[in-house]
Scaffold this motif. Structure first.
Motif, short mmCIF file in Angstrom:
data_model
loop_
_atom_site.label_atom_id
_atom_site.label_comp_id
_atom_site.label_asym_id
_atom_site.label_seq_id
_atom_site.Cartn_x
_atom_site.Cartn_y
_atom_site.Cartn_z
N LEU A 35 0.36 -88.51 -49.43
CA LEU A 35 0.65 -89.94 -49.26
C LEU A 35 1.00 -90.60 -50.59
N THR A 36 0.32 -90.18 -51.65
CA THR A 36 0.60 -90.75 -52.97
C THR A 36 2.02 -90.43 -53.40
N TRP A 37 2.43 -89.18 -53.21
CA TRP A 37 3.79 -88.80 -53.59
C TRP A 37 4.82 -89.48 -52.69
N ILE A 38 4.49 -89.65 -51.42
CA ILE A 38 5.40 -90.36 -50.51
C ILE A 38 5.57 -91.81 -50.98
N GLY A 39 4.45 -92.44 -51.37
CA GLY A 39 4.52 -93.81 -51.88
C GLY A 39 5.41 -93.92 -53.10
N ALA B 248 1.40 -100.25 -53.54
CA ALA B 248 0.05 -100.41 -52.99
C ALA B 248 -0.39 -99.13 -52.28
N LEU B 249 0.55 -98.47 -51.60
CA LEU B 249 0.22 -97.19 -50.94
C LEU B 249 -0.20 -96.14 -51.96
N VAL B 250 0.48 -96.10 -53.10
CA VAL B 250 0.13 -95.15 -54.15
C VAL B 250 -1.29 -95.39 -54.64
N SER C 20 -4.02 -94.80 -51.90
CA SER C 20 -4.17 -93.36 -51.60
C SER C 20 -5.02 -92.68 -52.66
N TYR C 21 -4.84 -93.08 -53.91
CA TYR C 21 -5.63 -92.50 -55.00
C TYR C 21 -7.08 -92.96 -54.93
N ILE C 22 -7.30 -94.27 -54.73
CA ILE C 22 -8.65 -94.82 -54.76
C ILE C 22 -9.49 -94.32 -53.58
#
Length: 392
Positions: free
Chosen positions: A64-68, A50-52, A55-57
């Motif tokens: 943050l996307t890579w961390i997710g 969900a974080l990925v 973060s994109y949307i």
């Protein structure tokens, strides 16, 4: 004269201390925490996925996307070390690998790497989510957690299907979208209704059958209310006649790149040859209105091959479920999953929602991969195992 001694003789070559296995104290201490972590891996990966996607949307920092994604990957090497490769195998492994390969090709040929990268990251996150719960042991006891996980995954989709979220002067603003944007939500409710209809038909408990019937009918009423205008257009042939030119024009574009497709998540940008879709020229047409064409446009021939193989695997699992004893407590659930798959395949002819959802606002465009295909494959695998593990 030689005297025989009754004392035990020492071996001529005493064994080396290294020859006998010694327990590894560090590894022994790690076993319990690793097992405890693996028990919550569904929730862990769900939140990370969900974080990925969010973060994109929401155009948060790419970090943050890579961390997710990194967080979503954490359970899998631990699972491999604890249980081996077999703990991750599923019947749909080959089509998933092919689909991700097609997505990588679509990313490489894309004219807008930012959109394609975000879409690709979402695909990887959803795939990790699939593997985090589909192979769980004690499936019957874990099914409620699967349902909770699915609800958590779809919650962001519900929000962005209904609300138009934008960032104005550093503040998030919300507005209700038009009714035409709710087809993705209606698709999810249709899947739920189909599963409940299967349970209503074959559950042994009268109370469960009555509850499943009531909820499925409620969902069907909501679906009809949300899609009434679209269903009327479909019944009168207006939907097909309106979509046909779009399909023909897309086919012409695909002839120029038949192997790679049009770029991952970039159908609308390629179709209109523009980066701004909030214009009168586009007239609200931001997807192909056909999930199969959308799949081909996103992932090329490799993605189409993945779909064909997945259909064959799904048909085999479905036949096994149907041929199983109807007295099995999970038979109705399995039949419901099959009905959900059939309904999705039919809707995919006139809607792109089973493949992906474009989110368009002023000067912005995002393409969100739908988790519907991964969800249905996972439910099909789980119901097949639950029904056939004691039979066949």
């Amino acid at each position: 004269m030689h005297h025989r001694s009754d004392a035990p003789q020492e071996p001529s070559n005493p064994p080396s201390p290294a020859a006998s296995p010694q327990p590894n104290p560090i590894r022994a201490r790690l076993v319990k925490p690793v097992d405890a972590f693996l028990r919550i891996q569904m929730l862990w990966v769900t939140l990370a996925a969900a974080l990925v996607c969010l973060s994109y949307i929401l155009s948060f920092s790419p970090v943050l996307t890579w961390i997710g994604l990194a967080l979503a990957c954490v359970p899998f090497p631990l699972r491999l070390a604890r249980s081996g490769v077999g703990s991750l195998r599923t019947p749909f492994d080959l089509p998933i690998v092919l689909l991700l390969t097609g997505a990588l090709i679509g990313f490489c040929v894309s004219d807008n790497r930012a959109i394609s990268l975000g879409t690709l990251q979402c695909m990887f996150a959803i795939t990790l989510f699939y593997y985090s719960w589909v192979n769980f042991s004690r499936l019957a006891n874990r099914m409620k957690w699967v349902v909770i996980s699915l609800a958590l995954v779809f919650l962001p989709i519900f929000v962005f299907a209904i609300l138009d979220v934008s960032l104005v002067d550093g503040r998030l603003t919300f507005a209700i979208r038009g009714s035409g944007t709710h087809h993705g939500l209606a698709m999810y409710l249709a899947i739920e209704a189909a599963i409940l209809l299967g349970m209503a038909a074959f559950e042994r408990s009268k109370r469960t059958r009555a509850l499943a019937t009531a909820i499925s009918l409620m969902f069907l009423v909501i679906i009809l209310a949300m899609t009434w205008d679209s269903l009327g257009s479909l019944a009168h042939g207006v939907s097909i006649s309106g979509r046909w030119p779009i399909w023909e024009n897309t086919a012409s574009l695909l002839r120029e790149s038949p192997f790679t497709g049009l770029g991952l998540g970039c159908w609308a940008l390629t179709y209109w040859d523009t980066t701004i879709l909030d214009t009168p020229m586009v007239n609200g047409i931001t997807h192909a209105h056909n999930a199969y064409i959308e799949l081909y446009s996103n992932t090329g021939v490799v993605g189409v091959l993945a779909f064909i193989i997945a259909i064959g695997i799904g048909a085999k699992l479905s036949l096994d479920i149907i041929r199983s004893p109807r007295t099995h407590p999970w038979y109705g659930f399995g039949v419901g999953v099959i009905l959900a798959c059939i309904a999705t395949l039919m809707v995919a002819v006139v809607e792109s929602a089973p493949m992906g959802v474009p989110l368009v606002a002023a000067d912005t465009y995002y393409y969100v991969i739908s988790p519907i295909a991964w969800m249905l494959c996972g439910l099909l695998v789980m119901s097949h195992r639950l029904i056939t593990k004691n039979h066949g």
